[in-house]
Enzyme design. Structure first.
Site, PDB file in Angstrom:
ATOM      1  N   GLN A  36       0.827  -1.209   0.000  1.00 33.62           N
ATOM      2  CA  GLN A  36       0.000   0.000   0.000  1.00 33.62           C
ATOM      3  C   GLN A  36       0.858   1.255   0.000  1.00 33.62           C
ATOM      4  OE1 GLN A  36      -2.294  -0.669   3.514  1.00 33.62           O
ATOM      5  NE2 GLN A  36      -3.310  -2.453   2.664  1.00 33.62           N
ATOM      6  N   CYS A  37       1.883   1.259  -0.820  1.00 34.35           N
ATOM      7  CA  CYS A  37       2.868   2.341  -0.857  1.00 34.35           C
ATOM      8  C   CYS A  37       2.830   2.998  -2.233  1.00 34.35           C
ATOM      9  CB  CYS A  37       4.257   1.728  -0.597  1.00 34.35           C
ATOM     10  SG  CYS A  37       5.649   2.848  -0.751  1.00 34.35           S
ATOM     11  N   GLY A  38       3.213   4.256  -2.298  1.00 34.36           N
ATOM     12  CA  GLY A  38       3.305   4.923  -3.587  1.00 34.36           C
ATOM     13  C   GLY A  38       4.293   4.252  -4.525  1.00 34.36           C
TER      14      GLY A  38
END
Length: 160
Positions: A36-38
């Site tokens: 769930q990271c950029g």
């Protein structure tokens, strides 16, 4: 140094354990990952590198980590399903670990000691920090989280 690196025990995402000795003689790209990271789209580039170079002895090893913004909060099953469904990940994934602090996994303690970050710091700054480990385990290069997998091609070619 190489003997100790290959003696480090690691837990597979799907269960069971092994040591890095399983990958001795391979060029290793070790990455702390998050779903769930950029930077999560780096999974696609990592998989492309793996598919391109696996027959030449390159292995990408993914180590999920929840230490940065709680961006890997899922269970092993959820992480595995996410990686497969969204990015077609086929490279080896391992159980969630910590990369910093007292609970840092021995693998990351080793990597950080042998390949320091900017200004000589050891701490991992964010998800998708990348370590390229030579076939003999002696040379370790460290790359910033924002370094894309595609930017590693020249160094991978140079170490093959």
């Amino acid at each position: 140094m190489s003997a100790s690196l290959y003696d480090i025990e690691i837990e597979r995402l799907a269960g069971g354990s092994t040591t890095l000795g399983e990958y001795a003689g391979k060029l290793l790209l070790i990455v702390n990952t998050a779903s769930q990271c950029g930077l999560t789209p780096h999974y696609a580039g990592l998989e492309k590198l793996y598919q391109t170079y696996k027959d030449r002895g390159v292995v990408v090893l993914g180590f999920p980590c929840n230490q940065f913004g709680a961006q890997e909060s899922g269970t092993a099953e959820e992480i595995g399903a996410f990686c497969t469904k969204n990015y077609g990940v086929s490279f080896p994934m391992f159980a969630k670990i910590e990369v910093n602090g007292d609970g840092a996994h021995p693998l990351y303690k080793h990597l950080k000691q042998h390949a320091k970050g900017i200004l000589g710091t050891e701490a991992i700054k964010w998800n998708f920090t990348k370590f390229l480990v030579s076939r003999d385990g002696e040379r370790i290069e460290r790359y910033a989280p924002t370094t894309t997998p595609e930017e590693l091609v020249k160094d991978i070619e140079g170490m093959l």
